[in-house]
Design a protein around this motif. Structure first.
Motif, PDB file in Angstrom:
ATOM      1  N   ASN A   1     -77.184  59.056 -14.667  1.00 34.44           N
ATOM      2  CA  ASN A   1     -76.091  58.332 -15.510  1.00 34.44           C
ATOM      3  C   ASN A   1     -75.331  59.333 -16.290  1.00 34.44           C
ATOM      4  O   ASN A   1     -74.390  58.747 -16.704  1.00 34.44           O
ATOM      5  CB  ASN A   1     -77.071  57.495 -16.319  1.00 34.44           C
ATOM      6  CG  ASN A   1     -77.907  56.362 -15.627  1.00 34.44           C
ATOM      7  OD1 ASN A   1     -77.326  55.931 -14.805  1.00 34.44           O
ATOM      8  ND2 ASN A   1     -78.711  55.875 -16.289  1.00 34.44           N
ATOM      9  N   ILE A   2     -75.921  60.056 -16.994  1.00 32.66           N
ATOM     10  CA  ILE A   2     -75.187  61.136 -17.705  1.00 32.66           C
ATOM     11  C   ILE A   2     -74.022  61.696 -16.803  1.00 32.66           C
ATOM     12  O   ILE A   2     -72.829  61.739 -17.195  1.00 32.66           O
ATOM     13  CB  ILE A   2     -75.981  62.261 -18.415  1.00 32.66           C
ATOM     14  CG1 ILE A   2     -77.011  61.777 -19.575  1.00 32.66           C
ATOM     15  CG2 ILE A   2     -75.028  63.279 -19.123  1.00 32.66           C
ATOM     16  CD1 ILE A   2     -78.043  62.294 -20.179  1.00 32.66           C
TER      17      ILE A   2
ATOM     18  N   THR B   1     -76.527  56.318 -26.980  1.00 29.03           N
ATOM     19  CA  THR B   1     -75.906  55.142 -27.854  1.00 29.03           C
ATOM     20  C   THR B   1     -76.557  53.776 -26.912  1.00 29.03           C
ATOM     21  O   THR B   1     -76.873  52.730 -27.524  1.00 29.03           O
ATOM     22  CB  THR B   1     -74.702  55.069 -27.959  1.00 29.03           C
ATOM     23  OG1 THR B   1     -74.319  56.326 -28.760  1.00 29.03           O
ATOM     24  CG2 THR B   1     -74.150  53.808 -28.617  1.00 29.03           C
ATOM     25  N   ASN B   2     -76.160  53.614 -25.664  1.00 30.50           N
ATOM     26  CA  ASN B   2     -76.481  52.674 -24.754  1.00 30.50           C
ATOM     27  C   ASN B   2     -77.917  52.116 -24.808  1.00 30.50           C
ATOM     28  O   ASN B   2     -78.177  51.134 -24.869  1.00 30.50           O
ATOM     29  CB  ASN B   2     -75.899  52.469 -23.616  1.00 30.50           C
ATOM     30  CG  ASN B   2     -74.249  52.727 -23.147  1.00 30.50           C
ATOM     31  OD1 ASN B   2     -73.768  52.285 -24.117  1.00 30.50           O
ATOM     32  ND2 ASN B   2     -73.750  53.443 -22.334  1.00 30.50           N
ATOM     33  N   ARG B   3     -78.680  53.394 -24.795  1.00 30.77           N
ATOM     34  CA  ARG B   3     -80.033  53.018 -24.569  1.00 30.77           C
ATOM     35  C   ARG B   3     -80.697  52.644 -26.061  1.00 30.77           C
ATOM     36  O   ARG B   3     -81.674  51.836 -26.232  1.00 30.77           O
ATOM     37  CB  ARG B   3     -80.902  54.366 -24.310  1.00 30.77           C
ATOM     38  CG  ARG B   3     -80.739  54.824 -23.106  1.00 30.77           C
ATOM     39  CD  ARG B   3     -81.149  54.034 -21.900  1.00 30.77           C
ATOM     40  NE  ARG B   3     -82.614  54.223 -22.054  1.00 30.77           N
ATOM     41  CZ  ARG B   3     -83.682  53.799 -21.046  1.00 30.77           C
ATOM     42  NH1 ARG B   3     -83.018  52.974 -20.149  1.00 30.77           N
ATOM     43  NH2 ARG B   3     -84.885  54.057 -21.351  1.00 30.77           N
TER      44      ARG B   3
ATOM     45  N   LEU C   1     -82.954  49.618 -31.996  1.00 35.57           N
ATOM     46  CA  LEU C   1     -82.823  49.855 -33.370  1.00 35.57           C
ATOM     47  C   LEU C   1     -82.238  48.842 -34.370  1.00 35.57           C
ATOM     48  O   LEU C   1     -81.429  47.824 -33.866  1.00 35.57           O
ATOM     49  CB  LEU C   1     -81.874  51.167 -33.764  1.00 35.57           C
ATOM     50  CG  LEU C   1     -82.414  52.497 -32.875  1.00 35.57           C
ATOM     51  CD1 LEU C   1     -81.090  53.540 -32.791  1.00 35.57           C
ATOM     52  CD2 LEU C   1     -83.882  52.939 -33.737  1.00 35.57           C
ATOM     53  N   GLY C   2     -82.959  48.584 -35.582  1.00 33.99           N
ATOM     54  CA  GLY C   2     -82.229  47.451 -36.384  1.00 33.99           C
ATOM     55  C   GLY C   2     -81.008  47.642 -36.958  1.00 33.99           C
ATOM     56  O   GLY C   2     -80.725  47.403 -38.342  1.00 33.99           O
TER      57      GLY C   2
ATOM     58  N   LEU D   1     -71.858  49.478 -34.829  1.00 39.61           N
ATOM     59  CA  LEU D   1     -72.432  50.621 -35.420  1.00 39.61           C
ATOM     60  C   LEU D   1     -72.734  51.689 -34.628  1.00 39.61           C
ATOM     61  O   LEU D   1     -72.455  52.784 -34.501  1.00 39.61           O
ATOM     62  CB  LEU D   1     -73.040  50.306 -36.746  1.00 39.61           C
ATOM     63  CG  LEU D   1     -73.252  51.712 -37.844  1.00 39.61           C
ATOM     64  CD1 LEU D   1     -71.879  52.314 -38.102  1.00 39.61           C
ATOM     65  CD2 LEU D   1     -74.273  51.220 -38.556  1.00 39.61           C
ATOM     66  N   ILE D   2     -73.660  51.301 -33.583  1.00 42.98           N
ATOM     67  CA  ILE D   2     -74.291  52.292 -32.851  1.00 42.98           C
ATOM     68  C   ILE D   2     -73.099  52.509 -31.660  1.00 42.98           C
ATOM     69  O   ILE D   2     -73.111  53.771 -31.510  1.00 42.98           O
ATOM     70  CB  ILE D   2     -75.478  51.427 -32.000  1.00 42.98           C
ATOM     71  CG1 ILE D   2     -76.557  51.187 -33.055  1.00 42.98           C
ATOM     72  CG2 ILE D   2     -76.040  52.364 -30.891  1.00 42.98           C
ATOM     73  CD1 ILE D   2     -77.942  50.463 -32.362  1.00 42.98           C
ATOM     74  N   LEU D   3     -72.375  51.732 -31.401  1.00 44.73           N
ATOM     75  CA  LEU D   3     -71.329  52.148 -30.465  1.00 44.73           C
ATOM     76  C   LEU D   3     -70.569  53.031 -31.024  1.00 44.73           C
ATOM     77  O   LEU D   3     -69.602  53.654 -30.164  1.00 44.73           O
ATOM     78  CB  LEU D   3     -70.746  50.833 -29.701  1.00 44.73           C
ATOM     79  CG  LEU D   3     -71.434  50.010 -28.953  1.00 44.73           C
ATOM     80  CD1 LEU D   3     -70.751  48.636 -28.517  1.00 44.73           C
ATOM     81  CD2 LEU D   3     -71.949  50.671 -27.590  1.00 44.73           C
TER      82      LEU D   3
END
Length: 278
Positions: free
Chosen positions: A4-5, A238-240, A245-246, A251-253
């Protein structure tokens, strides 16, 4: 995880190597983003019409070359500012895509074929991983083992030396921009053909990230490859992390782009310390 990476890193590596060609020739090509997007669009469009991913990839290469030709015409023939030319292309390409899809599909930028043929996987690996690896090795040989590589590197650092040897630096720059467009076209093809769909803005800043990878890697091919792998790792993480996470997904993306800015800031600090007079 590793596949994937590597899969995420291959479009970045292709675009960054394209940017490196122009960078070493003395041109900052910020049109990478538009070139990638044009390749992603035409690749999926031609694949959906012809049913052949191979023709789609060739169309992406041709489109990237045409966009690079526009950059050459604006920057060298009309003697425009390359930075402004690049910005103009990054604005022009999405607008053209929206106009074309409006005519063909009745929407502004979305192509969703019912089904496209799966890409071949030589040795069990994604085709574009092999392409990125092949281009990386080819450029390593070109840059450090051939006279042409010496000319490219000298074009950016010592153009007057090239003139004294009878080599036209402007011709070298034009050629490197065209090659950069070809590689960005393949990069865009990797993005859209994997997903089997084209949506507006699907290059998602990869052209800008590729530019940062060039400088984080100190304009060296191994360093650039490592920087691209780092950004791909961040994207995978980030995708994982979404859903675990809450924090809001948006924001994660944004985390890979935060890393991009942090990397650029780190490069600037180190460069100022190493070359305080520049």
């Amino acid at each position: 995880m590793i596949m994937n990476i590597l899969g995420s890193a291959s479009p970045l590596i292709l675009a960054a190597l394209g940017g490196l060609l122009t960078e070493r020739a003395g041109i900052l090509n910020i049109a990478l983003e538009g070139m990638i997007l044009s390749g992603a669009f035409t690749s999926l469009l031609v694949t959906s019409l012809s049913g052949s991913p191979g023709l789609g990839i060739l169309a992406a290469i041709l489109t990237g070359t045409i966009v690079a030709g526009i950059f050459n015409f604006s920057s060298f023939t009309l003697k425009g500012n390359p930075f402004i030319s690049g910005l103009g292309i990054n604005i022009l390409v999405p607008a053209l895509i929206a106009s074309i899809t409006q005519k063909l599909y009745g929407n502004q930028g979305i192509i969703r074929p019912a089904q496209i043929r799966a890409l071949p996987r030589p040795g069990g690996l994604d085709l574009f991983i092999w392409i990125a690896l092949g281009v990386l090795i080819l450029l390593m040989v070109l840059f450090y083992r051939t006279r042409s590589g010496l000319i490219i590197r000298s074009c950016g650092d010592h153009p007057d030396l090239l003139k004294s040897r009878g080599v036209d630096p402007l011709r070298v720059k034009r050629l490197m921009v065209l090659l950069s467009g070809m590689l960005c076209g393949v990069s865009g093809s990797a993005i859209s053909l994997r997903l089997g769909v084209f949506v507006p803005g699907m290059s998602a800043g990869k052209g800008w990230i590729a530019l940062v990878a060039i400088y984080l890697g100190y304009r060296k091919i191994p360093g650039i490859a490592l920087a691209c792998l780092f950004f791909a790792l961040a994207e995978w993480g980030t995708n994982r992390a979404q859903g675990f996470l809450g924090v809001p997904p948006s924001l994660i993306l944004s985390f890979p782009y935060f890393l991009t800015l942090a990397g650029l800031l780190l490069f600037s600090i180190r460069r100022n310390r190493t070359h305080p007079s520049e």
